[in-house]
Structure formats: C-alpha cells, structure tokens
Write a protein that holds these residues in place. Structure first.
Motif, PDB file in Angstrom:
ATOM      1  N   HIS A  35      83.539   6.716 -16.396  1.00 20.78           N
ATOM      2  CA  HIS A  35      84.434   6.692 -17.551  1.00 20.78           C
ATOM      3  C   HIS A  35      85.881   6.709 -17.097  1.00 20.78           C
ATOM      4  O   HIS A  35      86.182   7.067 -15.963  1.00 20.78           O
ATOM      5  CB  HIS A  35      84.199   7.923 -18.445  1.00 20.78           C
ATOM      6  N   THR A  36      86.786   6.385 -18.025  1.00 20.18           N
ATOM      7  CA  THR A  36      88.212   6.476 -17.728  1.00 20.18           C
ATOM      8  C   THR A  36      88.561   7.930 -17.423  1.00 20.18           C
ATOM      9  O   THR A  36      88.226   8.832 -18.191  1.00 20.18           O
ATOM     10  CB  THR A  36      89.037   5.984 -18.933  1.00 20.18           C
ATOM     11  N   ASN A  37      89.221   8.148 -16.291  1.00 22.92           N
ATOM     12  CA  ASN A  37      89.631   9.496 -15.908  1.00 22.92           C
ATOM     13  C   ASN A  37      90.650  10.027 -16.905  1.00 22.92           C
ATOM     14  O   ASN A  37      91.552   9.305 -17.341  1.00 22.92           O
ATOM     15  CB  ASN A  37      90.226   9.463 -14.496  1.00 22.92           C
ATOM     16  N   LEU A  80      87.820  12.726 -27.153  1.00 21.77           N
ATOM     17  CA  LEU A  80      86.759  12.679 -28.146  1.00 21.77           C
ATOM     18  C   LEU A  80      85.576  11.805 -27.728  1.00 21.77           C
ATOM     19  O   LEU A  80      84.432  12.141 -28.000  1.00 21.77           O
ATOM     20  CB  LEU A  80      87.332  12.205 -29.480  1.00 21.77           C
ATOM     21  N   LEU A  81      85.858  10.672 -27.104  1.00 24.57           N
ATOM     22  CA  LEU A  81      84.821   9.744 -26.653  1.00 24.57           C
ATOM     23  C   LEU A  81      85.258   9.124 -25.331  1.00 24.57           C
ATOM     24  O   LEU A  81      86.459   8.996 -25.074  1.00 24.57           O
ATOM     25  CB  LEU A  81      84.615   8.624 -27.680  1.00 24.57           C
ATOM     26  N   PRO A  82      84.318   8.702 -24.517  1.00 25.59           N
ATOM     27  CA  PRO A  82      84.697   8.036 -23.265  1.00 25.59           C
ATOM     28  C   PRO A  82      85.105   6.586 -23.509  1.00 25.59           C
ATOM     29  O   PRO A  82      84.742   5.978 -24.515  1.00 25.59           O
ATOM     30  CB  PRO A  82      83.417   8.111 -22.433  1.00 25.59           C
ATOM     31  N   SER A  83      85.848   6.060 -22.564  1.00 26.25           N
ATOM     32  CA  SER A  83      86.112   4.625 -22.520  1.00 26.25           C
ATOM     33  C   SER A  83      85.738   4.149 -21.128  1.00 26.25           C
ATOM     34  O   SER A  83      85.629   4.939 -20.192  1.00 26.25           O
ATOM     35  CB  SER A  83      87.578   4.305 -22.856  1.00 26.25           C
ATOM     36  N   ALA A  84      85.532   2.846 -21.008  1.00 25.31           N
ATOM     37  CA  ALA A  84      85.041   2.277 -19.754  1.00 25.31           C
ATOM     38  C   ALA A  84      85.946   1.147 -19.289  1.00 25.31           C
ATOM     39  O   ALA A  84      86.787   0.645 -20.047  1.00 25.31           O
ATOM     40  CB  ALA A  84      83.612   1.766 -19.944  1.00 25.31           C
ATOM     41  N   GLN A  85      85.740   0.742 -18.044  1.00 27.42           N
ATOM     42  CA  GLN A  85      86.534  -0.336 -17.470  1.00 27.42           C
ATOM     43  C   GLN A  85      86.485  -1.559 -18.379  1.00 27.42           C
ATOM     44  O   GLN A  85      85.426  -1.969 -18.842  1.00 27.42           O
ATOM     45  CB  GLN A  85      86.007  -0.697 -16.080  1.00 27.42           C
ATOM     46  N   GLY A  86      87.653  -2.111 -18.642  1.00 28.97           N
ATOM     47  CA  GLY A  86      87.762  -3.326 -19.431  1.00 28.97           C
ATOM     48  C   GLY A  86      87.819  -3.121 -20.929  1.00 28.97           C
ATOM     49  O   GLY A  86      88.075  -4.072 -21.668  1.00 28.97           O
ATOM     50  N   ASP A  87      87.565  -1.892 -21.418  1.00 26.34           N
ATOM     51  CA  ASP A  87      87.688  -1.649 -22.861  1.00 26.34           C
ATOM     52  C   ASP A  87      89.110  -1.964 -23.314  1.00 26.34           C
ATOM     53  O   ASP A  87      90.073  -1.464 -22.742  1.00 26.34           O
ATOM     54  CB  ASP A  87      87.404  -0.178 -23.203  1.00 26.34           C
ATOM     55  N   ILE A 111      92.711   4.377 -29.905  1.00 30.58           N
ATOM     56  CA  ILE A 111      91.625   3.766 -30.666  1.00 30.58           C
ATOM     57  C   ILE A 111      91.044   2.592 -29.883  1.00 30.58           C
ATOM     58  O   ILE A 111      91.775   1.831 -29.256  1.00 30.58           O
ATOM     59  CB  ILE A 111      92.134   3.299 -32.047  1.00 30.58           C
ATOM     60  N   ARG A 112      89.713   2.469 -29.962  1.00 30.83           N
ATOM     61  CA  ARG A 112      89.023   1.301 -29.393  1.00 30.83           C
ATOM     62  C   ARG A 112      88.789   0.337 -30.556  1.00 30.83           C
ATOM     63  O   ARG A 112      87.929   0.584 -31.413  1.00 30.83           O
ATOM     64  CB  ARG A 112      87.711   1.732 -28.746  1.00 30.83           C
ATOM     65  N   PRO A 113      89.522  -0.765 -30.623  1.00 30.21           N
ATOM     66  CA  PRO A 113      89.450  -1.663 -31.780  1.00 30.21           C
ATOM     67  C   PRO A 113      88.063  -2.244 -32.073  1.00 30.21           C
ATOM     68  O   PRO A 113      87.723  -2.417 -33.238  1.00 30.21           O
ATOM     69  CB  PRO A 113      90.442  -2.777 -31.436  1.00 30.21           C
ATOM     70  N   ARG A 114      87.261  -2.521 -31.051  1.00 28.22           N
ATOM     71  CA  ARG A 114      85.987  -3.202 -31.315  1.00 28.22           C
ATOM     72  C   ARG A 114      85.077  -2.412 -32.241  1.00 28.22           C
ATOM     73  O   ARG A 114      84.323  -2.994 -33.012  1.00 28.22           O
ATOM     74  CB  ARG A 114      85.273  -3.582 -30.025  1.00 28.22           C
ATOM     75  N   ILE A 118      87.922   6.523 -32.406  1.00 32.13           N
ATOM     76  CA  ILE A 118      89.052   7.301 -31.892  1.00 32.13           C
ATOM     77  C   ILE A 118      88.603   7.938 -30.584  1.00 32.13           C
ATOM     78  O   ILE A 118      87.667   8.734 -30.560  1.00 32.13           O
ATOM     79  CB  ILE A 118      89.517   8.347 -32.911  1.00 32.13           C
ATOM     80  N   ILE A 119      89.257   7.565 -29.509  1.00 34.48           N
ATOM     81  CA  ILE A 119      88.888   7.987 -28.158  1.00 34.48           C
ATOM     82  C   ILE A 119      89.579   9.297 -27.774  1.00 34.48           C
ATOM     83  O   ILE A 119      88.988  10.169 -27.151  1.00 34.48           O
ATOM     84  CB  ILE A 119      89.261   6.889 -27.128  1.00 34.48           C
ATOM     85  N   MET A 120      90.849   9.425 -28.151  1.00 34.88           N
ATOM     86  CA  MET A 120      91.643  10.576 -27.726  1.00 34.88           C
ATOM     87  C   MET A 120      92.752  10.825 -28.741  1.00 34.88           C
ATOM     88  O   MET A 120      93.254   9.890 -29.356  1.00 34.88           O
ATOM     89  CB  MET A 120      92.261  10.275 -26.344  1.00 34.88           C
ATOM     90  N   ARG A 121      93.105  12.096 -28.883  1.00 33.73           N
ATOM     91  CA  ARG A 121      94.313  12.499 -29.613  1.00 33.73           C
ATOM     92  C   ARG A 121      95.095  13.423 -28.696  1.00 33.73           C
ATOM     93  O   ARG A 121      94.500  14.197 -27.937  1.00 33.73           O
ATOM     94  CB  ARG A 121      93.968  13.260 -30.891  1.00 33.73           C
TER      95      ARG A 121
END
Length: 157
Positions: A35-37, A80-87, A111-114, A118-121
């Motif tokens: 995941h994104t650090n 709040l949620l993980p994100s990954a490479q290329g998101d 925010i991850r648009p796809r 909500i990934i982080m606040r």
C-alpha cells in the motif's frame, strides 16, 4: 502532481470548493504491505499546502520578506483506506479556521475518483512564527488579507 479546478460535484468533499491536486502513488511510494506508505500522504499534504498558499498569492519568498511563516504545531491524519501504485487520487485542501491573530487550521481530504472512496483526512493546526527567531508572532496584515477570505466554515466536522 497536477492542480485541477476546484469544482468536483460528484465527490463527497467535507467542505465546499477545495483546492485540489491530482496525485498517484509510484513504485517508490509503496510499503512492504503493498500500500501507499503513510509518509507519502504527509508529503502530499505539504505539497498541496504550499501550492494552495502560492495560488492564493503568498509563497516562500513572500514569507521570507515578511519574516513570517505559518508552522505546523500539530498534524493529525486519519488513514481510512489503502491506496495502491497507480491509483489516480484527488487531494483537496482548505483553510478552515483562523483566530485572526496567531493561528490557522488547514484540512485535507484524499479521494479515489474511480469509486469515490475517501482514503485519508488530515488536519494541521498552524501557528504564525517570526522566521528570524522562531517565536510565535501575530499574523501580519499581508497574511490576513490573503488567507482570511479563503477560510471556509469548518462547522462541527
């Protein structure tokens, strides 16, 4: 990172009219869990904070000439949620409070648009300092003229 217009009506922004940047984790941003650090999100918040200030009309050179800056007194991040490479991600920021004397608050939302997730606040409590001494000082008139009109109502969030 790329700045985008602030109007994203499909997103569940916490506040109106965010200043936004488009970001995407690269290979070097991914930790051992895939995941994104978390430190990458902090770095992005710093980048958008500077970009927003510059877009409003106050950059580092202005701060140096005025011998004033706003320094982070406290930073809080809710992952709040993980994100990954290329998101493809959209990071928004707002100035949400100022006492008009010494302090300000800046908030962030990623925010991850796809999937509109909500990934982080995040939230920064900022204090005005004199650069030459590092001591707290009143916000100069130039800061008030630029930043106060940009403050959005933070309500109870």
């Amino acid at each position: 990172m790329q700045h985008q217009p602030p109007d994203h009506p499909a997103f569940a922004w916490d506040y109106p009219a965010p200043f936004t940047l488009q970001v995407a984790p690269e290979a070097a941003d991914i930790d051992g869990l895939g995941h994104t650090n978390n430190a990458v999100y902090v770095r992005w918040c710093e980048a958008i904070g500077w970009a927003h200030s510059e877009a409003l009309g106050l950059g580092l050179i202005d701060w140096q000439q005025l011998d004033r800056a706003v320094a982070i007194r406290r930073g809080e991040y809710d992952y709040l949620l993980p994100s990954a490479q290329g998101d493809a991600l959209t990071l928004g920021t707002w100035i949400t409070a100022s006492d008009g004397k010494l302090s300000m608050e800046r908030r962030f939302q990623l925010i991850r648009p796809r999937d509109r997730a909500i990934i982080m606040r995040g939230r920064w409590q900022l204090v005005c300092i004199e650069l030459s001494s590092g001591r707290p000082r009143r916000l100069p008139a130039e800061f008030l003229q630029i930043y106060m009109p940009a403050v959005v109502d933070s309500g109870a969030t």
